[in-house]
Motif scaffolding. Structure first.
Motif, mmCIF file in Angstrom:
data_model
loop_
_atom_site.group_PDB
_atom_site.id
_atom_site.type_symbol
_atom_site.label_atom_id
_atom_site.label_comp_id
_atom_site.label_asym_id
_atom_site.label_seq_id
_atom_site.Cartn_x
_atom_site.Cartn_y
_atom_site.Cartn_z
ATOM 1 N N SER A 75 0.827 -1.209 0.000
ATOM 2 C CA SER A 75 0.000 0.000 0.000
ATOM 3 C C SER A 75 0.860 1.257 0.000
ATOM 4 C CB SER A 75 -0.935 0.020 1.207
ATOM 5 O OG SER A 75 -1.786 -1.079 1.184
ATOM 6 N N ALA B 261 -6.429 0.306 0.307
ATOM 7 C CA ALA B 261 -5.622 0.820 1.409
ATOM 8 C C ALA B 261 -4.808 2.039 0.967
ATOM 9 C CB ALA B 261 -4.706 -0.268 1.937
ATOM 10 N N ALA B 262 -4.257 1.990 -0.243
ATOM 11 C CA ALA B 262 -3.475 3.121 -0.749
ATOM 12 C C ALA B 262 -4.373 4.312 -1.063
ATOM 13 C CB ALA B 262 -2.708 2.706 -2.002
ATOM 14 N N ALA C 69 -1.044 -1.464 -7.877
ATOM 15 C CA ALA C 69 -1.522 -2.396 -6.850
ATOM 16 C C ALA C 69 -1.696 -3.803 -7.420
ATOM 17 C CB ALA C 69 -2.833 -1.894 -6.249
ATOM 18 N N ILE D 241 -5.068 -3.809 -1.732
ATOM 19 C CA ILE D 241 -3.915 -2.898 -1.735
ATOM 20 C C ILE D 241 -4.333 -1.537 -2.271
ATOM 21 C CG2 ILE D 241 -1.654 -2.456 -2.785
ATOM 22 C CD1 ILE D 241 -1.284 -5.555 -2.790
#
Length: 114
Positions: free
Chosen positions: A17, A79-80, A47, A76
């Motif tokens: 992330s 979350a990023a 991601a 991912i």
């Protein structure tokens, strides 16, 4: 050098992330303001690439690892992206108005591109 990114860190949710967020912001910064709309797609691509790269190195998993890698890529990306910024009422403004700057608020260095 061992305290920075490692292959093990990139294989974790936190590391992947962080790498996605960092790479997306650097690439978007290099492109400039015209690349702001592309940042979400860049983040999704990074991601998914990290997730599939991690799956490629997983030797003890079967063929289902490719399906799981897709969903891990979405995790991912989420979350990023900062899924905690949703719903839209919780988001920060991406551009400060002149009145906000006059009240002592400085523009943020890392701004939301959600």
């Amino acid at each position: 050098m061992n305290d920075l990114f490692t292959w093990a860190a990139l294989g974790s949710l936190t590391g992947a992330s962080a790498a996605t967020l960092l790479a997306t912001n650097v690439i978007g910064g290099l492109i400039g303001p015209s690349g702001d709309k592309a940042r979400k797609w860049i983040a999704l691509g990074i991601a998914l690439a990290l997730s599939y790269l991690t799956a490629a190195f997983a030797t003890d998993a079967g063929a289902e690892k490719w399906i799981i890698a897709f969903f891990n890529g979405l995790v991912i990306f989420s979350a990023a992206l900062g899924i905690n910024q949703l719903p839209p009422g919780n988001r920060q403004a991406t551009q400060a108005s002149p009145t906000q700057l006059a009240q002592g608020r400085e523009p943020r260095i890392i701004r939301s591109w959600v």
